[in-house]
Design an enzyme around this catalytic site. Structure first.
Site, PDB file in Angstrom:
ATOM      1  N   PHE A 145    -110.915  45.468 -33.105  1.00 27.69           N
ATOM      2  CA  PHE A 145    -111.130  44.507 -34.179  1.00 27.69           C
ATOM      3  C   PHE A 145    -112.628  44.284 -34.312  1.00 27.69           C
ATOM      4  CE2 PHE A 145    -111.812  40.492 -36.247  1.00 27.69           C
ATOM      5  CZ  PHE A 145    -110.971  40.601 -37.347  1.00 27.69           C
ATOM      6  N   ASP A 230    -119.864  45.812 -29.173  1.00 27.41           N
ATOM      7  CA  ASP A 230    -119.519  44.690 -30.044  1.00 27.41           C
ATOM      8  C   ASP A 230    -119.192  43.490 -29.157  1.00 27.41           C
ATOM      9  OD1 ASP A 230    -118.349  42.766 -31.641  1.00 27.41           O
ATOM     10  OD2 ASP A 230    -117.163  44.175 -32.817  1.00 27.41           O
ATOM     11  N   LYS A 259    -120.660  34.986 -34.086  1.00 27.69           N
ATOM     12  CA  LYS A 259    -119.873  33.824 -33.684  1.00 27.69           C
ATOM     13  C   LYS A 259    -120.699  32.764 -32.962  1.00 27.69           C
ATOM     14  CE  LYS A 259    -115.383  36.071 -33.909  1.00 27.69           C
ATOM     15  NZ  LYS A 259    -115.069  35.556 -35.258  1.00 27.69           N
TER      16      LYS A 259
END
Length: 404
Positions: A145, A230, A259
């Site tokens: 993801f 990531d 984030k």
């Protein structure tokens, strides 16, 4: 007799009426928040055990982050990258030093940062490695993801994320996560990068086999391939270290961050790499009007300062051990398996008992917010400011849910 009128049903109905149905949220309408707790429109408090998918690593409304935002709001909030502002270099230097890299390229969302990494890797492949035009390939993992842009969903293996959004962007090779032999077999002279999550979040907090990331680093070195980590969900203190990949003693060629970098206040993302990699970009080839804006940089710089103390990494490691011990004690008592590191866990609920969605709904009824994924799995990711008492309370509520 006084009748109490609750606001939640009406607020949920309005949201359902006026927004596209791209999410299926729990029936909770948050109005206020502080630390690890949120309060809904009817005054009910919940312990936040999702933390905005790690966007709220430092909790809701961390005083230092709020102060940095307030101070910047009184000065300047946006200039665009057509000009330089006085917060830009401070943020970029701090983040580069935190990552141990030469350069930083700030963007806004995590998906933008992943897109940035893809573009940089391709350009590096053509300009530095010498791959023929239009032939660059990037190896990615199944069940990944990395976002929901059209390019990113092109290499997703999740039907919900991918179906009906084609035609898809070429140039990606999907291999099983954690399978070093599969990566080795997939590498060709056209391979420019391997893009992986050090721990797969959306897939259920999957930790790769021991030695996989170190082996991946060696393969990339041997074949002149960029290793891209990531760390959008796994980084910035979530797993007990600044970056999850540190658990394996590995340093990637490029970090992809987001984030928590915005402190739960503004969207902030970035890629960090050395000059030999990020230096391939020239003016006009990539950018964003809001990327690296003054407000984002002021908040991001404070995030970097918080992480530089090591306090949050230590809390995550220490309290994470408590969290995982409590969860592992439930194996065989409604829990099938537990995975994760630090204050991050994927919990497989016995599907004979309930789905992950049902577990989260029942936890919410008991005042704990979590998120399901893939059937009977739930994800737990409390803010790093959570207390031992908070952890014990959440564990007790999960145990009660499993008992029925």
């Amino acid at each position: 007799m006084t009748t109490v009128e609750f606001r939640t049903p009406g607020a949920l109905a309005d949201a359902e009426r006026w927004t596209a149905h791209n999410y299926h949220p729990l029936p909770v309408v948050v109005a206020e928040a502080e630390g690890a707790w949120v309060t809904d429109v009817d005054g009910r408090r919940y312990l936040d055990f999702l933390a905005g998918y790690s966007a709220l690593n430092f909790g809701h409304r961390h005083p230092g982050l709020i102060a940095a935002a307030h101070a910047q709001l009184d000065r300047v909030t946006l200039t665009s990258r057509a000009f330089v502002h006085d917060q830009f270099a401070t943020f970029c230097r701090g983040l580069a030093e935190l990552c141990g890299k030469d350069l930083v390229l700030p963007m806004n969302t995590g998906a933008e940062a992943v897109e940035t990494a893809i573009k940089v890797a391709r350009k590096w492949g053509y300009r530095v490695k010498g791959v023929a035009d239009e032939r660059a390939e990037i190896i990615v993992a199944a069940n990944n993801f990395h976002g929901r842009t059209t390019t990113i969903v092109s290499f997703s293996t999740d039907p919900e994320a991918r179906a009906d959004f084609g035609p898809y962007t070429p140039g990606f090779v999907v291999v099983p996560y954690g399978d070093l032999d599969a990566v080795r077999a997939a590498i060709t002279p056209n391979t420019v990068a391997v893009l992986m999550e050090p721990i797969q979040g959306e897939a259920g907090v999957l930790v790769p086999p021991a030695g996989f990331l170190a082996g991946l680093r060696e393969l990339c070195d041997t074949n002149n391939v960029l290793m891209i980590a990531d760390e959008i969900q796994s980084g910035l203190g979530r797993t007990g270290k600044t970056f999850a990949i540190e658990h394996d003693g590995v340093v990637p060629d490029m970090y992809v961050l987001g984030k928590a970098l915005g402190g739960g206040i503004v969207p902030v993302s970035a890629v960090a790499a050395d000059q030999a990699v990020l230096g391939v970009l020239r003016p006009g080839e990539h950018g964003s009007t809001f990327g690296g804006n003054p407000l984002a940089c002021a908040v991001g710089a404070e995030v970097v300062r918080l992480l530089a103390t090591g306090e949050f990494q230590e809390r995550s490691a220490r309290l994470g051990a408590r969290l995982h011990a409590g969860l592992e004690a439930m194996i065989g008592h409604g829990v099938v398996a537990v995975r994760g590191r630090g204050l991050w866990a994927g919990v497989d609920i016995d599907p004979a008992l309930m789905t992950g969605r049902q577990a989260c709904e029942r936890l919410a009824e008991r005042g704990v917010l979590a998120k399901d994924t893939h059937g009977s799995t739930i994800r737990l990711a409390p803010p790093l400011v959570v207390t031992e008492e908070d952890l014990d309370h959440a564990l007790a509520q999960l145990a009660a849910v499993l008992k029925g």
